[in-house]
Design an enzyme around this catalytic site. Structure first.
Site, PDB file in Angstrom:
ATOM      1  N   THR A 207       3.627   0.138  -4.173  1.00  0.00           N
ATOM      2  CA  THR A 207       2.441   1.041  -4.589  1.00  0.00           C
ATOM      3  C   THR A 207       2.935   2.104  -4.885  1.00  0.00           C
ATOM      4  O   THR A 207       2.698   3.459  -4.279  1.00  0.00           O
ATOM      5  CB  THR A 207       1.661   1.096  -3.116  1.00  0.00           C
ATOM      6  OG1 THR A 207       2.624   1.975  -2.062  1.00  0.00           O
ATOM      7  CG2 THR A 207       1.094  -0.101  -2.268  1.00  0.00           C
ATOM      8  N   ASP A 286       0.239   7.785   1.992  1.00  0.00           N
ATOM      9  CA  ASP A 286       0.641   7.138   3.185  1.00  0.00           C
ATOM     10  C   ASP A 286      -0.644   6.286   3.846  1.00  0.00           C
ATOM     11  O   ASP A 286      -0.344   5.178   4.294  1.00  0.00           O
ATOM     12  CB  ASP A 286       1.250   8.011   4.264  1.00  0.00           C
ATOM     13  CG  ASP A 286       2.192   8.913   3.617  1.00  0.00           C
ATOM     14  OD1 ASP A 286       3.250   8.480   3.028  1.00  0.00           O
ATOM     15  OD2 ASP A 286       2.095  10.252   4.130  1.00  0.00           O
TER      16      ASP A 286
END
Length: 366
Positions: A207, A286
């Site tokens: 990602t 995150d």
């Protein structure tokens, strides 16, 4: 009269026993009950230093959730929501058992004027892994990693991947290769080659943001088509799922996702247009990676649905955060903002799914 139940465990000559004390708040003599159980040998039973047969089963292993058991190696702050503080709670809300290892423990994130705390080194990380292994606790379905600040720690993480896959060959490794953003490198230069040459090949899902995808591929992303090509290059290096979480093309913010179900086959690719919010938030990357892990495991063959749900939750969190700072009389453009994670739990559990993915071929290379 209020009362408290106190439960203790001890070990005696090969037989475990539970002691339950019923203690009244008026300090009356407690009622003690002993329950004995026969020891059993099981991978789900933690070892005791005196006798490995006597500890109770680990229920997250013996009775696993329908979603999975995640080991999350990320940073931690006492105050605020970044790293594990931003990732663990959402995954738990989505039904996952999550065991966090804090790569750092700081008082607050580093954007404040000062911070204090401790940094975990590679040997200390490995000590924790050995402790888990010594008690048969290393069965995980997912490994999640975020910011890593040193080459030695990152190399130890690679050892962790290998160790976890020796226990569960089907382990999914979700890696957010946090290195920098908007042309600025946050980590030592030597980490870039470690990510590119060693981490990407063992990752299941990657990602990166636009800058990180460029670092990993050596490919300049200046169009949607370039984003597609960067995903294909990353597929060729290892991961079957790639989501470039933010690409800025002519002032338009995009997410570009790609799922290659079989090596050698064309990947299924899509984009999501993301509205820009005039503020800077901490912990969003995150949170986004955690949500992508959570939803992609629930929709293993539909990465675009997982991305839609993740984006919807994230946007709801950001809008609530922005609104709350304004309600408190703070100018949201003057400083970075701590996300309102706890207040947004309904948006995490039941996202509205209002950011529809656009499938198929994106614009051509420019």
């Amino acid at each position: 009269m209020k009362s408290v139940i106190v439960i203790g465990m001890n070990v005696d000559a090969g037989v475990g026993w539970l002691n339950v004390e019923h203690c009244s708040m008026l300090l009356k003599p407690p009622l003690s009950l002993n329950f004995r159980f026969s020891p059993q040998t099981s991978i789900f039973r933690a070892r005791n230093s005196r006798n490995s047969r006597m500890a109770p089963p680990i229920l997250s292993l013996a009775l696993p959730s329908n979603t999975g058991r995640v080991l999350s190696i990320q940073s931690h702050t006492v105050q605020g929501y970044v790293g594990n503080k931003s990732a663990v709670f959402p995954l738990q809300l989505l039904g996952y058992d999550v065991d966090p290892i804090n790569s750092v423990q700081f008082s607050n994130h580093t954007g404040y004027p000062t911070f204090k705390g401790q940094v975990l080194n590679g040997q200390q990380l490995w000590d924790l892994i050995e402790g888990l292994e010594g008690n048969d606790l290393l069965f995980y379905t997912h490994l999640l990693t975020g910011y890593i600040g040193s080459e030695s720690f990152l190399n130890t993480v690679l050892q962790v991947v290998s160790k976890l896959r020796s226990t569960n060959p089907g382990l999914s490794y979700v890696c957010d290769p946090v290195m920098g953003d908007e042309g600025k490198l946050y980590v030592p230069q030597e980490l870039v080659s470690v990510y590119r040459e060693k981490v990407v090949p063992v990752a299941s899902m990657l990602t990166p943001n636009q800058f990180e995808a460029e670092l990993l591929t050596g490919f300049r992303i200046q169009s949607e088509g370039h984003g597609q090509e960067a995903c294909r290059l990353l597929h060729a290096a290892g991961p079957s799922k790639v989501i470039i979480t933010s690409i800025n093309i002519d002032g338009i913010l995009l997410l570009i996702g790609s799922h290659q179900k079989e090596k050698g086959e064309p990947p299924r690719q899509f984009k999501i247009v993301i509205p820009k919010i005039p503020a800077y938030f901490t912990g969003t990357g995150d949170l986004m990676t955690a949500l992508l892990l959570g939803w992609s495991n629930k929709y293993p063959d539909n990465l675009e649905i997982a991305a839609e749900l993740a984006v919807s939750s994230l946007q709801a969190v950001l809008h609530r955060t922005l609104s709350d700072y304004k309600s408190a009389g703070h100018d949201p453009e003057s400083t970075s903002l701590e996300i309102r994670l706890i207040q947004s739990q309904d948006d995490i559990c039941t996202p509205q799914g209002s950011y529809v993915p656009i499938l198929g071929s994106l614009s051509q290379h420019k």
